[in-house]
Design a protein around this motif. Structure first.
Motif, PDB file in Angstrom:
ATOM      1  N   PRO A  20       0.847  -1.337   0.105  1.00 36.83           N
ATOM      2  CA  PRO A  20       0.173   0.083   0.068  1.00 36.83           C
ATOM      3  C   PRO A  20       0.847   1.161   0.158  1.00 36.83           C
ATOM      4  CG  PRO A  20      -0.811  -1.566   1.562  1.00 36.83           C
ATOM      5  CD  PRO A  20       0.499  -1.999   1.143  1.00 36.83           C
ATOM      6  N   VAL A  21       0.281   2.133  -0.615  1.00 43.14           N
ATOM      7  CA  VAL A  21       1.083   3.571  -0.722  1.00 43.14           C
ATOM      8  C   VAL A  21       1.336   3.975   0.863  1.00 43.14           C
ATOM      9  CG1 VAL A  21       0.868   6.097  -1.379  1.00 43.14           C
ATOM     10  CG2 VAL A  21       0.041   4.216  -2.993  1.00 43.14           C
ATOM     11  N   GLY A  22       2.561   4.499   1.003  1.00 42.71           N
ATOM     12  CA  GLY A  22       2.989   5.125   2.061  1.00 42.71           C
ATOM     13  C   GLY A  22       3.634   4.070   2.953  1.00 42.71           C
ATOM     14  N   GLU A  23       3.690   2.878   2.648  1.00 37.42           N
ATOM     15  CA  GLU A  23       4.537   1.572   3.457  1.00 37.42           C
ATOM     16  C   GLU A  23       5.796   1.460   2.877  1.00 37.42           C
ATOM     17  OE1 GLU A  23       3.318  -2.220   3.809  1.00 37.42           O
ATOM     18  OE2 GLU A  23       1.336  -1.792   4.675  1.00 37.42           O
ATOM     19  N   PRO A  24       6.750   1.360   3.696  1.00 37.79           N
ATOM     20  CA  PRO A  24       8.193   0.904   2.861  1.00 37.79           C
ATOM     21  C   PRO A  24       8.220   0.026   2.053  1.00 37.79           C
ATOM     22  CG  PRO A  24       7.995   0.981   5.175  1.00 37.79           C
ATOM     23  CD  PRO A  24       6.934   0.958   5.073  1.00 37.79           C
ATOM     24  N   GLY A  25       8.775   0.015   0.661  1.00 36.92           N
ATOM     25  CA  GLY A  25       8.786  -0.664  -0.353  1.00 36.92           C
ATOM     26  C   GLY A  25       7.530  -0.708  -1.298  1.00 36.92           C
ATOM     27  N   ALA A  26       6.712   0.384  -1.086  1.00 31.78           N
ATOM     28  CA  ALA A  26       5.685   0.811  -2.174  1.00 31.78           C
ATOM     29  C   ALA A  26       6.123   0.945  -3.514  1.00 31.78           C
ATOM     30  CB  ALA A  26       4.827   1.979  -1.643  1.00 31.78           C
ATOM     31  N   THR A  27       5.848   0.556  -4.452  1.00 29.35           N
ATOM     32  CA  THR A  27       6.465   0.640  -5.675  1.00 29.35           C
ATOM     33  C   THR A  27       5.893   1.772  -6.614  1.00 29.35           C
ATOM     34  OG1 THR A  27       4.751  -0.750  -7.004  1.00 29.35           O
ATOM     35  CG2 THR A  27       6.719  -1.894  -5.985  1.00 29.35           C
ATOM     36  N   ALA A  28       6.479   2.471  -7.590  1.00 33.74           N
ATOM     37  CA  ALA A  28       5.789   3.280  -8.229  1.00 33.74           C
ATOM     38  C   ALA A  28       4.853   3.210  -8.970  1.00 33.74           C
ATOM     39  CB  ALA A  28       7.096   3.945  -9.067  1.00 33.74           C
ATOM     40  N   ALA A  29       4.791   2.003  -9.367  1.00 34.37           N
ATOM     41  CA  ALA A  29       3.342   1.448  -9.954  1.00 34.37           C
ATOM     42  C   ALA A  29       2.259   1.611  -9.182  1.00 34.37           C
ATOM     43  CB  ALA A  29       3.652   0.032 -10.665  1.00 34.37           C
ATOM     44  N   THR A  30       2.329   1.034  -7.810  1.00 32.41           N
ATOM     45  CA  THR A  30       1.446   1.256  -6.989  1.00 32.41           C
ATOM     46  C   THR A  30       1.070   2.653  -6.957  1.00 32.41           C
ATOM     47  OG1 THR A  30       2.233  -0.785  -5.669  1.00 32.41           O
ATOM     48  CG2 THR A  30       0.444   0.742  -4.526  1.00 32.41           C
ATOM     49  N   GLU A  31       1.904   3.623  -6.594  1.00 32.56           N
ATOM     50  CA  GLU A  31       1.651   4.998  -6.367  1.00 32.56           C
ATOM     51  C   GLU A  31       0.762   5.500  -7.855  1.00 32.56           C
ATOM     52  OE1 GLU A  31       2.349   7.503  -4.065  1.00 32.56           O
ATOM     53  OE2 GLU A  31       3.344   6.024  -2.721  1.00 32.56           O
ATOM     54  N   GLY A  32       1.291   5.230  -8.939  1.00 33.83           N
ATOM     55  CA  GLY A  32       0.797   5.647 -10.174  1.00 33.83           C
ATOM     56  C   GLY A  32      -0.585   5.263 -10.443  1.00 33.83           C
ATOM     57  N   SER A  33      -0.891   3.783  -9.886  1.00 29.67           N
ATOM     58  CA  SER A  33      -2.311   3.382 -10.333  1.00 29.67           C
ATOM     59  C   SER A  33      -3.167   4.123  -9.085  1.00 29.67           C
ATOM     60  CB  SER A  33      -2.237   1.595  -9.917  1.00 29.67           C
ATOM     61  OG  SER A  33      -2.055   1.430  -8.828  1.00 29.67           O
ATOM     62  N   LEU A  34      -2.620   4.257  -8.008  1.00 28.30           N
ATOM     63  CA  LEU A  34      -3.611   4.788  -7.105  1.00 28.30           C
ATOM     64  C   LEU A  34      -3.894   6.234  -7.418  1.00 28.30           C
ATOM     65  CD1 LEU A  34      -4.939   4.537  -4.335  1.00 28.30           C
ATOM     66  CD2 LEU A  34      -2.944   5.302  -3.226  1.00 28.30           C
ATOM     67  N   ARG A  35      -2.966   6.974  -8.141  1.00 23.56           N
ATOM     68  CA  ARG A  35      -3.089   8.214  -8.508  1.00 23.56           C
ATOM     69  C   ARG A  35      -4.094   8.258  -9.451  1.00 23.56           C
ATOM     70  NH1 ARG A  35      -2.348  12.200 -11.931  1.00 23.56           N
ATOM     71  NH2 ARG A  35      -1.398  14.046 -11.311  1.00 23.56           N
ATOM     72  N   ASP A  36      -4.032   7.350 -10.626  1.00 25.76           N
ATOM     73  CA  ASP A  36      -4.988   7.094 -11.671  1.00 25.76           C
ATOM     74  C   ASP A  36      -6.363   7.055 -11.148  1.00 25.76           C
ATOM     75  OD1 ASP A  36      -2.992   7.469 -13.410  1.00 25.76           O
ATOM     76  OD2 ASP A  36      -2.632   5.537 -13.850  1.00 25.76           O
ATOM     77  N   ARG A  37      -6.562   5.996 -10.050  1.00 29.34           N
ATOM     78  CA  ARG A  37      -7.903   5.768  -9.649  1.00 29.34           C
ATOM     79  C   ARG A  37      -8.506   7.047  -9.007  1.00 29.34           C
ATOM     80  NH1 ARG A  37      -6.920   1.006  -6.017  1.00 29.34           N
ATOM     81  NH2 ARG A  37      -8.580   1.770  -4.832  1.00 29.34           N
ATOM     82  N   ALA A  38      -7.525   7.802  -8.192  1.00 30.32           N
ATOM     83  CA  ALA A  38      -8.084   8.764  -7.468  1.00 30.32           C
ATOM     84  C   ALA A  38      -8.479  10.055  -8.545  1.00 30.32           C
ATOM     85  CB  ALA A  38      -6.950   9.610  -6.621  1.00 30.32           C
ATOM     86  N   VAL A  39      -7.881  10.121  -9.825  1.00 29.45           N
ATOM     87  CA  VAL A  39      -8.109  11.164 -10.691  1.00 29.45           C
ATOM     88  C   VAL A  39      -9.428  10.757 -11.536  1.00 29.45           C
ATOM     89  CG1 VAL A  39      -7.530  12.123 -13.106  1.00 29.45           C
ATOM     90  CG2 VAL A  39      -5.801  11.883 -11.434  1.00 29.45           C
ATOM     91  N   ARG A  40      -9.776   9.521 -11.751  1.00 31.66           N
ATOM     92  CA  ARG A  40     -10.773   9.272 -12.229  1.00 31.66           C
ATOM     93  C   ARG A  40     -11.993   9.424 -11.378  1.00 31.66           C
ATOM     94  NH1 ARG A  40      -7.864   4.556 -13.878  1.00 31.66           N
ATOM     95  NH2 ARG A  40      -8.675   3.165 -12.237  1.00 31.66           N
ATOM     96  N   ARG A  41     -11.737   9.163 -10.137  1.00 35.61           N
ATOM     97  CA  ARG A  41     -12.836   9.440  -8.884  1.00 35.61           C
ATOM     98  C   ARG A  41     -13.252  10.822  -8.755  1.00 35.61           C
ATOM     99  NH1 ARG A  41     -15.237   6.155  -4.778  1.00 35.61           N
ATOM    100  NH2 ARG A  41     -15.587   7.292  -2.828  1.00 35.61           N
TER     101      ARG A  41
END
Length: 106
Positions: free
Chosen positions: A11-32
């Motif tokens: 999950p975003v914010g945890e150590p080891g979160a990937t850029a892909a996780t951050e990017g997909s979360l951002r995309d979902r947030a933008v769509r919402r």
């Protein structure tokens, strides 16, 4: 046959979160946020048009209340739009993890 399991994205914010996780979360947030903005346009249009229809009905002699049809049927669409825009996010990391755990047990 050996089964290889991929590490789940953190999950975003945890150590080891990937850029892909951050990017997909951002995309979902933008769509919402876009859905919410569209709803904020849809609701006032619904209210204004239906207010005009009721005014036309009242001005024309108060017969059968025909504006009930657009009020109800378009209203169902407005409610569905609101639930889609502001309702719970259907895919969360917790739900993904639970589904992955369930699939591993098969």
């Amino acid at each position: 046959m050996e089964r290889h399991e991929e590490a789940a994205p953190r999950p975003v914010g945890e150590p080891g979160a990937t850029a892909a996780t951050e990017g997909s979360l951002r995309d979902r947030a933008v769509r919402r946020l876009r859905k919410q903005a569209e709803f904020r346009t849809h609701l006032p249009v619904y209210l204004a048009v239906n207010a005009m229809l009721i005014a036309i009905w009242a001005w024309s002699g108060n017969g059968f209340f025909w504006p009930i049809f657009p009020l109800v049927f378009w209203g169902i669409g407005v409610v569905a739009h609101g639930v889609e825009a502001f309702g719970p996010d259907p895919v969360t990391e917790d739900r993904i993890q639970r589904e992955m755990d369930r699939m591993r047990r098969w």
